[in-house]
Write a protein that holds these residues in place. Structure first.
Motif: not given
Length: 773
Positions: A448-459
């Motif tokens: 369900g992740q939209d790789t066109a809007r974002a490619q990296v998540q940091a937390g």
């Protein structure tokens, strides 16, 4: 009778070495061909030991057996904390260790626990850190290198692993207290029926072409052998004795091939630790073939050599004045060749729709393997009949075409033997591709992740202390290659006035972020700092029972009670790039009471330019500077199961090796045929035939059987694939692009082999080839 057989076999073996340079070349080529196949079989026999060795060492350093009931601190316990990061496409795994006393357990592969600030690393990781590229990883490993991890503490030689000493991890929430390493009861999980079926077919598809190639290699030099047998008849030997002598010569080449294969295998495994295919590496000590299988290969290959030679000579009349092959007068029969696929289908048909219906495991592995082998081996049986029937009808064309077709008409059996290995591989590849497509669909999930809007998540977690979202966002935006970034802080609270029920209190989600960040996750009409919105959506806590608060409602978040602003406005739910639906309260940092909220989970989503070198490594370093406990994930639209990924990588390794073997086998076969025809080629050149014409004739002579073999392989492979899909209850779908790709790779291998054989062809056309003794 036994003594006569023995004497004739020994004489045939000696005859293989008594033919001068030509005899030595033929024997050597046969030995090399058989040796390559034997080396591959020994490698295949080592696969279980390879994976078992990797599993055993992984289990030896696993400490999950100690996790369960909390352990009391003692002199024999150790506090551990997992740490994992990535460097490019490789995982870097480590443990931070803090001993509770002098008797604390030591992980395998090291002599002592590292002291605080020290690190022991795997040889591969140490080599990486010593290179200029390692400078990108070094900031995340701020320890002093004091030693290396031995092989018994590593899964593979190229694994990036470290153990670091610490005196500051005790008391954290993300640590474990253990009293030992090792998990002897942690055996590998049983594969699902679909994956087990896939493994069985992989072994059949990869090993069967090797057996076919060995059978073809045994018959190298048939024409020269037949002339020698005629000479033996001329000096008084009868036909039975001539056949026994031929069997002795084949036995000599096969035994030499087994020894050559053992040498190839022994030399090849010395370089195995330097080879990484599909991310899999093994230690040399892991490459140990099963003794029973190795003994079976050592006995079966010479026995097969004798049997195949005697079987081939049934169609040959060996007379004192020459050899007459009966193939020209007697056409090959088709009926018995079609019995093989019929028997294969008879074995597989009862399993239609039955795989997975018996206890969650593949209960008929041997039946599946036998049926698949019969269907694939039918390609070897039918191909000579097909080639003979087609080339008999070929007429006309240019000189090169006529030379090629006439050669095929005189001896189509040799062409069929050369092509049979690649035809079996293509048939198996097509069937495997059809099954693999179904398995991939069953073992791949949409994230369900939209790789066109974002490619990296940091937390960052609450344990990292207060984290300023503006500072985090500015830090990541400063990284070269980051195009945009937005940060949100996630809180979970409850209504303090609500009465708990059996399912617990409903969770209220509170999300804090700038206007730009909120616009990424909800539909907002207009926004300014200080605004707040309420969204009637599931939110990230939807599965726990989300609640939508109203204006002025109190929310208890940790030890703080926060009041939803009275000016809160409604907003429509949206989805963030992670695929999560917004829900609860969305507020900007300037909203009333937000500054008093406690530390919480902070997440930043980034859109990057992947063309910037090492952009992901710079992001990971920036995250580490903000907090060593932060994490960085790369978004992906689909995710495969780990076991399916392992099988896919193993398949890639096997296909690469099999294609290499097929290419080498074709090259050896072609060189052997050219060697036998060197005088004929020299005569043609002496009479004015252009070299280019002969080159094209060699190409056509190979291309015609290959095209026929690929067509037959496509039919057999599609049939086997349809049956396998029926066994697992999947609809039959033909992936024409993949089928064309498999056939195209096979055709490319043939073209490459033909090109590599041209230098030998030019050399054999020299006038010196007319000399004879």
């Amino acid at each position: 009778m036994t003594g006569r057989w023995t004497a004739d076999l020994i004489f045939g073996a000696r005859l293989g070495w008594a033919g001068g340079r030509d005899g030595w070349i033929r024997t050597a080529m046969t030995a090399v061909g058989v040796g390559l196949g034997v080396a591959m079989l020994l490698t295949a026999a080592s696969v279980p030991a390879m994976f078992q060795g990797r599993h055993d060492r992984g289990a030896a350093r696993d400490f999950s057996a100690s996790i369960g009931a909390p352990l009391a601190k003692s002199d024999r316990t150790l506090t551990v904390r997992r740490y994992e990061t990535w460097f490019r496409n490789s995982s870097v795994y480590g443990l931070e260790l803090q001993p509770d006393g002098p008797g604390a357990p030591v992980p395998p592969g090291v002599d002592r626990l590292p002291r605080p600030g020290e690190m022991v690393a795997s040889p591969a990781l140490a080599r990486l850190l010593a290179t200029p590229d390692g400078a990108l990883l070094a900031p995340r490993l701020p320890y002093r290198m004091v030693g290396s991890i031995g092989a018994d503490g590593l899964i593979g030689p190229d694994e990036y692993v470290f153990y670091a000493g610490s005196d500051r991890i005790a008391g954290r929430e993300d640590v474990y207290r253990i009293d030992r390493f090792g998990n002897p009861g942690g055996g590998p999980e049983e594969l699902s029926p679909m994956l087990a079926l896939l493994v069985v077919i992989i072994f059949v598809v990869l090993l069967l072409p090797i057996g076919v190639f060995i059978a073809a290699a045994i018959r190298f030099g048939d024409e020269h052998r037949d002339r020698r047998l005629a000479a033996i008849r001329l000096v008084g030997a009868d036909s039975r004795m001539a056949r026994r002598i031929a069997a002795g010569e084949a036995l000599n080449s096969a035994v030499l091939g087994v020894l050559t294969g053992a040498v190839f295998f022994g030399v090849g495994i010395q370089f195995v630790e330097r080879i990484t295919v599909g991310g899999i590496t093994v230690f040399t000590s892991d490459v140990s073939p099963d003794p029973v299988f190795a003994a079976l290969v050592a006995l079966a290959v010479p026995a097969a050599a004798v049997g195949i030679t005697l079987l081939a000579l049934r169609r040959v009349a060996i007379e004192p004045l020459g050899v007459v092959r009966r193939a020209g007068a007697t056409r090959r029969r088709l009926w018995w060749r079609l019995m093989l696929p019929v028997l294969g289908l008879a074995l597989l048909y009862p399993l239609i729709g039955q795989v997975g219906a018996t206890g969650g495991r593949l209960a008929n592995a041997y039946q599946v393997a036998a049926g698949a082998i019969l269907l694939l081996i039918s390609v070897v049986a039918v191909l000579p009949w097909l080639i003979e029937g087609v080339v008999r009808r070929l007429r006309g064309g240019g000189v090169a075409w006529q030379l090629a077709t006439r050669r095929l008409q005189m001896g189509s059996g040799t062409a069929a033997r050369v092509v049979s290995g690649i035809a079996v591989a293509v048939a198996g590849g097509i069937a495997l591709q059809m099954l693999f497509s179904a398995a991939a669909a069953a073992n791949t999930v949409e994230t369900g992740q939209d790789t066109a809007r974002a490619q990296v998540q940091a937390g960052f977690g609450p344990g990292d202390g207060p984290m300023d979202a503006a500072t985090i966002t500015a830090t990541f935006r400063a990284v070269p290659g980051v195009r945009s970034a937005f940060t949100v802080t996630q809180f979970y609270g409850v209504d303090p006035a609500a009465q708990p029920s059996a399912s617990g209190q409903p969770v209220i989600s509170v999300l804090i972020g700038g206007c730009g960040a909120l616009a990424e996750i909800a539909v907002i009409d207009h926004c300014a700092d200080g605004d707040a919105f309420v969204v009637n959506g599931r939110g990230e806590a939807g599965a726990q029972g989300a609640a939508t608060p109203g204006p002025g409602q109190r929310v208890r978040i940790g030890d703080v009670e926060w009041t939803v602003p009275a000016a809160v406005r409604p907003a429509l739910p949206g989805r963030d790039p992670l695929g999560r639906e917004a829900g609860g309260v969305l507020a900007t940092p300037g909203a009333p009471g937000v500054a008093a909220l406690p530390a919480a989970n902070v997440q930043t989503l980034m859109r990057v330019d992947p063309a910037v070198p090492d952009v992901y490594e710079h992001i990971r370093n920036a995250s580490f500077r903000l907090s060593p406990d932060g994490y960085v994930n790369l978004l992906q639209s689909t995710r495969e199961s780990d076991r399916f990924t392992t099988i896919r990588k193993s398949l890639f390794v096997g296909l690469v090796i099999t294609l290499l073997l097929i290419g080498v086998s074709l090259l050896v076969s072609m060189l052997e045929q050219l060697q036998e025809r060197r005088r004929l080629l020299a005569v043609l050149v002496a009479f004015g035939t252009r070299r280019a014409t002969l080159g094209w004739s060699v190409l056509w002579q190979t291309a015609v059987p290959v095209l026929l073999g690929l067509g037959l392989a496509a039919v057999a492979g599609a049939g086997l694939g349809a049956v396998l899909l029926g066994m697992i209850g999947e609809p039959v779908r033909f992936d024409w692009a993949s089928m064309a790709g498999v056939a195209g790779v096979a055709a490319a291998v043939v073209l490459l082999v033909t090109a590599l054989s041209l230098p030998a062809l030019w050399r054999l056309m020299r006038p010196e080839a007319l000399r004879t003794e």
